[in-house]
Scaffold this active site. Structure first.
Site, PDB file in Angstrom:
ATOM      1  N   CYS A   1     153.073  27.110  19.649  1.00  0.00           N
ATOM      2  CA  CYS A   1     152.521  25.922  20.324  1.00  0.00           C
ATOM      3  C   CYS A   1     151.261  25.811  20.277  1.00  0.00           C
ATOM      4  O   CYS A   1     150.429  26.194  21.256  1.00  0.00           O
ATOM      5  CB  CYS A   1     153.133  26.551  21.851  1.00  0.00           C
ATOM      6  SG  CYS A   1     154.866  26.465  21.763  1.00  0.00           S
ATOM      7  N   GLU A   2     150.864  25.104  19.311  1.00  0.00           N
ATOM      8  CA  GLU A   2     149.361  24.694  19.100  1.00  0.00           C
ATOM      9  C   GLU A   2     149.179  23.454  18.341  1.00  0.00           C
ATOM     10  O   GLU A   2     149.864  23.747  17.164  1.00  0.00           O
ATOM     11  CB  GLU A   2     148.782  26.067  18.564  1.00  0.00           C
ATOM     12  CG  GLU A   2     147.331  26.279  18.677  1.00  0.00           C
ATOM     13  CD  GLU A   2     146.774  26.781  20.047  1.00  0.00           C
ATOM     14  OE1 GLU A   2     145.886  26.269  20.378  1.00  0.00           O
ATOM     15  OE2 GLU A   2     147.526  27.688  20.309  1.00  0.00           O
TER      16      GLU A   2
ATOM     17  N   ARG B   1     140.047  39.743  -2.329  1.00  0.00           N
ATOM     18  CA  ARG B   1     141.027  38.628  -2.451  1.00  0.00           C
ATOM     19  C   ARG B   1     141.316  38.347  -3.800  1.00  0.00           C
ATOM     20  O   ARG B   1     142.350  38.109  -3.948  1.00  0.00           O
ATOM     21  CB  ARG B   1     140.129  37.430  -1.931  1.00  0.00           C
ATOM     22  CG  ARG B   1     140.668  36.021  -1.806  1.00  0.00           C
ATOM     23  CD  ARG B   1     139.760  34.957  -1.808  1.00  0.00           C
ATOM     24  NE  ARG B   1     138.634  34.980  -0.618  1.00  0.00           N
ATOM     25  CZ  ARG B   1     138.904  34.657   0.735  1.00  0.00           C
ATOM     26  NH1 ARG B   1     140.070  34.114   0.791  1.00  0.00           N
ATOM     27  NH2 ARG B   1     138.143  34.901   1.445  1.00  0.00           N
TER      28      ARG B   1
ATOM     29  N   PRO C   1     136.181  44.168  -4.738  1.00  0.00           N
ATOM     30  CA  PRO C   1     136.870  42.870  -4.772  1.00  0.00           C
ATOM     31  C   PRO C   1     138.278  43.190  -3.752  1.00  0.00           C
ATOM     32  O   PRO C   1     138.978  44.199  -3.776  1.00  0.00           O
ATOM     33  CB  PRO C   1     137.490  42.908  -6.350  1.00  0.00           C
ATOM     34  CG  PRO C   1     137.389  44.080  -6.890  1.00  0.00           C
ATOM     35  CD  PRO C   1     136.410  44.999  -6.199  1.00  0.00           C
TER      36      PRO C   1
ATOM     37  N   TYR D   1     144.554  38.015   3.013  1.00  0.00           N
ATOM     38  CA  TYR D   1     144.446  37.596   4.302  1.00  0.00           C
ATOM     39  C   TYR D   1     145.280  36.816   5.081  1.00  0.00           C
ATOM     40  O   TYR D   1     144.918  35.748   5.712  1.00  0.00           O
ATOM     41  CB  TYR D   1     142.783  37.075   4.556  1.00  0.00           C
ATOM     42  CG  TYR D   1     141.629  37.644   3.784  1.00  0.00           C
ATOM     43  CD1 TYR D   1     141.029  39.097   4.606  1.00  0.00           C
ATOM     44  CD2 TYR D   1     141.197  37.485   2.567  1.00  0.00           C
ATOM     45  CE1 TYR D   1     140.367  39.580   3.824  1.00  0.00           C
ATOM     46  CE2 TYR D   1     140.076  38.406   2.063  1.00  0.00           C
ATOM     47  CZ  TYR D   1     139.812  39.417   2.695  1.00  0.00           C
ATOM     48  OH  TYR D   1     138.883  40.036   1.990  1.00  0.00           O
TER      49      TYR D   1
ATOM     50  N   TYR E   1     139.447  28.647   9.015  1.00  0.00           N
ATOM     51  CA  TYR E   1     138.352  28.256   8.008  1.00  0.00           C
ATOM     52  C   TYR E   1     138.563  26.654   7.149  1.00  0.00           C
ATOM     53  O   TYR E   1     138.064  26.523   5.960  1.00  0.00           O
ATOM     54  CB  TYR E   1     138.163  29.033   6.720  1.00  0.00           C
ATOM     55  CG  TYR E   1     138.594  30.463   7.100  1.00  0.00           C
ATOM     56  CD1 TYR E   1     137.617  31.197   8.045  1.00  0.00           C
ATOM     57  CD2 TYR E   1     139.273  31.342   6.847  1.00  0.00           C
ATOM     58  CE1 TYR E   1     137.500  32.526   8.304  1.00  0.00           C
ATOM     59  CE2 TYR E   1     139.503  32.698   7.003  1.00  0.00           C
ATOM     60  CZ  TYR E   1     138.740  33.295   7.725  1.00  0.00           C
ATOM     61  OH  TYR E   1     138.752  34.647   8.140  1.00  0.00           O
TER      62      TYR E   1
HETATM   63  C1  PLP Z   1     131.930  44.971   2.791  1.00  0.00           C
HETATM   64  C2  PLP Z   1     132.945  43.970   2.082  1.00  0.00           C
HETATM   65  N1  PLP Z   1     133.414  44.302   1.063  1.00  0.00           N
HETATM   66  C3  PLP Z   1     134.604  43.468   0.316  1.00  0.00           C
HETATM   67  C4  PLP Z   1     134.962  42.618   0.899  1.00  0.00           C
HETATM   68  C5  PLP Z   1     135.883  41.738   0.292  1.00  0.00           C
HETATM   69  O1  PLP Z   1     135.592  40.369  -0.005  1.00  0.00           O
HETATM   70  P1  PLP Z   1     136.570  39.636  -0.987  1.00  0.00           P
HETATM   71  O2  PLP Z   1     138.028  39.706  -0.471  1.00  0.00           O
HETATM   72  O3  PLP Z   1     136.111  38.498  -0.767  1.00  0.00           O
HETATM   73  O4  PLP Z   1     136.575  40.089  -2.427  1.00  0.00           O
HETATM   74  C6  PLP Z   1     134.504  41.846   2.142  1.00  0.00           C
HETATM   75  C7  PLP Z   1     134.981  40.747   2.788  1.00  0.00           C
HETATM   76  O5  PLP Z   1     134.550  39.654   2.809  1.00  0.00           O
HETATM   77  C8  PLP Z   1     133.447  42.976   2.812  1.00  0.00           C
HETATM   78  O6  PLP Z   1     133.086  42.625   4.029  1.00  0.00           O
HETATM   79  N1  LYS Z   2     139.275  36.778   6.336  1.00  0.00           N
HETATM   80  C1  LYS Z   2     138.457  35.969   5.335  1.00  0.00           C
HETATM   81  C2  LYS Z   2     137.700  37.005   4.512  1.00  0.00           C
HETATM   82  C3  LYS Z   2     137.290  38.144   5.302  1.00  0.00           C
HETATM   83  C4  LYS Z   2     135.794  38.317   4.558  1.00  0.00           C
HETATM   84  C5  LYS Z   2     135.783  39.911   5.140  1.00  0.00           C
HETATM   85  N2  LYS Z   2     134.192  40.168   5.169  1.00  0.00           N
HETATM   86  C6  LYS Z   2     139.310  34.998   4.680  1.00  0.00           C
HETATM   87  O1  LYS Z   2     140.364  34.767   5.093  1.00  0.00           O
HETATM   88  O2  LYS Z   2     138.777  34.134   3.909  1.00  0.00           O
END
Ligand code: PLP
Ligand code: LYS
Length: 421
Positions: free
Chosen positions: A350-351, A283, A281, A379, A323
């Protein structure tokens, strides 16, 4: 309700005065709560388990120190994330190296620093790893990243397991996978430990994870029948969080139970011999604990919009641009007022696309009020970019009425020091 919002007992006005804005603010108790929730719920009598914090979500020394204190492992995907985990004092034994294109420099750096757990993403990587380890007398423990080809319902940019994904080896390439496992198993300095899969990020449906578990156990059962033993199975991360009131994430307790119960059931159904289940995990540990504080600058009326400009934007939070990610916000210094004013919250880059929240109702505000955007802990900081040479905001942790600096604000000196004159 108080006029000024407090985060873990600290008024936002105090944070803004002390550290400046924009500012990434983390509620430390919430970070700990999330880690502990995984620790307590990701357990099962039938398996040993391991929780790897996906450090790409939010990586800095202070965060990795917290991860270490909470007893989690970390997954890293670059020399920078790796060095951060080491600097935080994480035992190399608890660091797992991911990535679809690890460079020689990164692989050698990891090996030199005692990191030996690798996820192999493709055939060429396996060959490169062999060459690197043969120059030493060390061993590598490797797991193979499989693309289970499951399309999860999330934004296509954060799906990772569609048929053309750049990550892992397709589950349909069974002969290639067997040849690869055999070549890893027969190497004297490599221990093949099992398989990895990850289906995407910000996933709300339990069914997607159930399908992932079933798919991986079926695959492991096929491999076992041919004599390939896979004691470890890593199911990745991807568990959704709450950004706006539309979001109904699966509670941690419930997703852990579903995953592990399904693993146990599949182990019986498929007669497999998996010993350890891992998850990653990111996020769901860092996301909801973090918010971004901005100072409201100018505003303006156009025929169809009332713009509110903040002193940050797509440089500190690229997710709305990338996204169409949605967020919730408040005027953190006018919390006792009704949310009656329809606005478009835009940044200072500037976008034209530098919009953080295209339309929402906010409390009435004036120039100099503070705006808070919630759930930016994952993120946000980690995807910061220096577009327009904006300076990277500071990061602070707050806890029980006290705040502490975790990453200091980038200074003009920091910004200019790499430029050759
Ligand atoms: C291999 C892998 N593990 C874990 C994660 C973490 O995902 P999340 O932040 O959605 O839990 C990611 C990102 O998507 C990933 O690419
Ligand atoms: N950066 C993405 C998630 C990255 C996932 C990594 N594989 C986000 O903000 O949602």
């Amino acid at each position: 309700m108080d006029k000024v919002l407090k985060i873990s007992g600290v008024p936002v006005t105090q944070l803004a005065t002390q550290y400046g804005t924009p500012l990434y603010v983390y509620d430390e108790n919430k970070l700990v709560e999330q880690c502990q929730s995984y620790k307590q719920n990701f357990v099962h009598p039938g398996f040993t388990t391991e929780i790897l914090y996906a450090s790409k979500a939010f990586s800095c020394v202070g965060m990795l120190q917290l991860i270490k204190e909470q007893g989690l492992c970390a997954d890293v995907v670059s020399i920078g994330e790796l060095a951060t985990a080491l600097e935080a004092g994480l035992d190399p034994d608890r660091i797992y190296f991911h990535g679809n294109n690890k460079t020689l420099e990164e692989i050698n750096f990891a090996i030199e620093h005692g990191v030996y757990r690798f996820f192999v993403d493709n055939v060429q990587e396996a060959e490169t790893l062999k060459k690197c380890i043969e120059k030493t007398n060390k061993k590598l423990l490797v797991m193979l990243r499989i693309n289970p080809c499951i399309e999860a319902h999330t934004h296509e940019f954060i799906q990772t397991a569609n048929i053309d994904s750049k990550f892992g080896i397709s589950i349909y390439s069974i002969d290639e996978i067997k040849t690869l496992i055999r070549s890893l198993q027969t190497h004297e300095q490599i221990v093949f430990e099992g398989l990895h899969a990850h289906i995407g990020s910000q996933i709300f449906e339990k069914e997607a994870f159930v399908k992932e578990v079933q798919t991986m156990f079926s695959f492991i059962s096929d491999l076992e029948r041919d004599g390939f033993y896979c004691p470890k199975l890593d199911l990745g991360g991807g568990f959704a969080i709450h950004y706006t009131d539309q979001d109904r994430p699966i509670p941690i307790e419930s997703i852990c139970k579903t995953i592990l119960d399904t693993c146990a059931q599949e182990q019986i159904n498929k007669k497999t011999h998996v010993k350890t289940i891992l998850i990653e995990p990111g996020r769901s540990i860092a996301g909801e604990a973090g918010s971004t504080l901005y100072t409201i600058g100018f505003s303006k009326q156009t025929p169809h919009k009332h713009y509110l400009f903040v002193d940050g934007g797509m440089s500190d939070n690229i997710r709305p641009c990338l996204y169409q990610a949605q967020y919730d916000a408040d005027v953190a210094t006018q919390m006792d007022s009704e949310k009656s004013r329809k606005v478009c919250i835009a940044g200072k880059c500037c976008e034209s696309g530098d919009v953080l929240i295209p339309e929402m109702k906010l409390q009435p505000f004036s120039q100099g009020d503070l705006l808070i955007i919630y759930s930016t802990g994952a993120y946000g900081f980690s995807m910061f970019n220096n577009y327009n040479r904006n300076l990277r905001p500071a990061v602070v942790f707050v806890k029980d009425g006290k705040s502490r600096l975790i990453v200091r604000r980038e200074s003009l000196e920091d910004l200019l020091k790499g430029d050759i004159r």
